[in-house]
Design a protein around this motif. Sequence first.
Motif, mmCIF file in Angstrom:
data_model
loop_
_atom_site.group_PDB
_atom_site.id
_atom_site.type_symbol
_atom_site.label_atom_id
_atom_site.label_comp_id
_atom_site.label_asym_id
_atom_site.label_seq_id
_atom_site.Cartn_x
_atom_site.Cartn_y
_atom_site.Cartn_z
ATOM 1 N N ILE A 3 143.978 111.729 75.844
ATOM 2 C CA ILE A 3 143.040 111.832 76.774
ATOM 3 C C ILE A 3 143.426 113.508 77.223
ATOM 4 O O ILE A 3 144.246 113.465 77.697
ATOM 5 C CB ILE A 3 143.267 110.904 78.229
ATOM 6 N N LYS A 66 147.169 113.146 77.660
ATOM 7 C CA LYS A 66 147.907 111.814 77.088
ATOM 8 C C LYS A 66 147.587 110.747 76.017
ATOM 9 O O LYS A 66 146.248 110.604 76.135
ATOM 10 C CB LYS A 66 147.843 111.400 79.170
ATOM 11 N N GLU A 67 148.147 110.559 75.638
ATOM 12 C CA GLU A 67 147.962 109.575 74.319
ATOM 13 C C GLU A 67 147.978 108.328 75.195
ATOM 14 O O GLU A 67 148.488 107.405 75.717
ATOM 15 C CB GLU A 67 149.221 109.330 73.681
ATOM 16 N N GLU A 68 147.012 108.004 74.712
ATOM 17 C CA GLU A 68 145.635 106.657 75.693
ATOM 18 C C GLU A 68 146.848 105.132 73.830
ATOM 19 O O GLU A 68 147.109 105.338 72.856
ATOM 20 C CB GLU A 68 144.922 105.756 75.054
ATOM 21 N N GLU A 69 147.502 104.578 74.534
ATOM 22 C CA GLU A 69 147.713 102.940 74.230
ATOM 23 C C GLU A 69 147.044 102.555 73.360
ATOM 24 O O GLU A 69 145.847 101.952 74.167
ATOM 25 C CB GLU A 69 148.501 102.446 75.086
ATOM 26 N N LYS A 70 147.407 102.289 71.968
ATOM 27 C CA LYS A 70 146.257 101.237 71.153
ATOM 28 C C LYS A 70 146.506 99.458 71.838
ATOM 29 O O LYS A 70 147.374 98.896 72.026
ATOM 30 C CB LYS A 70 147.003 101.322 69.919
#
Length: 70
Positions: A3, A66-70
């Motif tokens: 994001i 921002k990396e989204e958590e999987k």
Amino acid sequence: MAILLNRLKELRARDGLSQTELAKLTDSSRQTISLIERGDYLPSILIAMKIAKVFQLPVDEVFSIKEEEK
């Protein structure tokens, strides 16, 4: 999935700029600035660099990923 976050609203408030004024300074539209600010539109590299230049900051101090958590 990543994001793109931004500090546009904060930086506009700091500098006393409206969305319309920022749009004029970056050769874009108020709608584009609004969409970027809300995270509903990914700016082109050119617009991102113009925005950063207006605020006299490096691009990565205006925009961050921002990396989204999987």
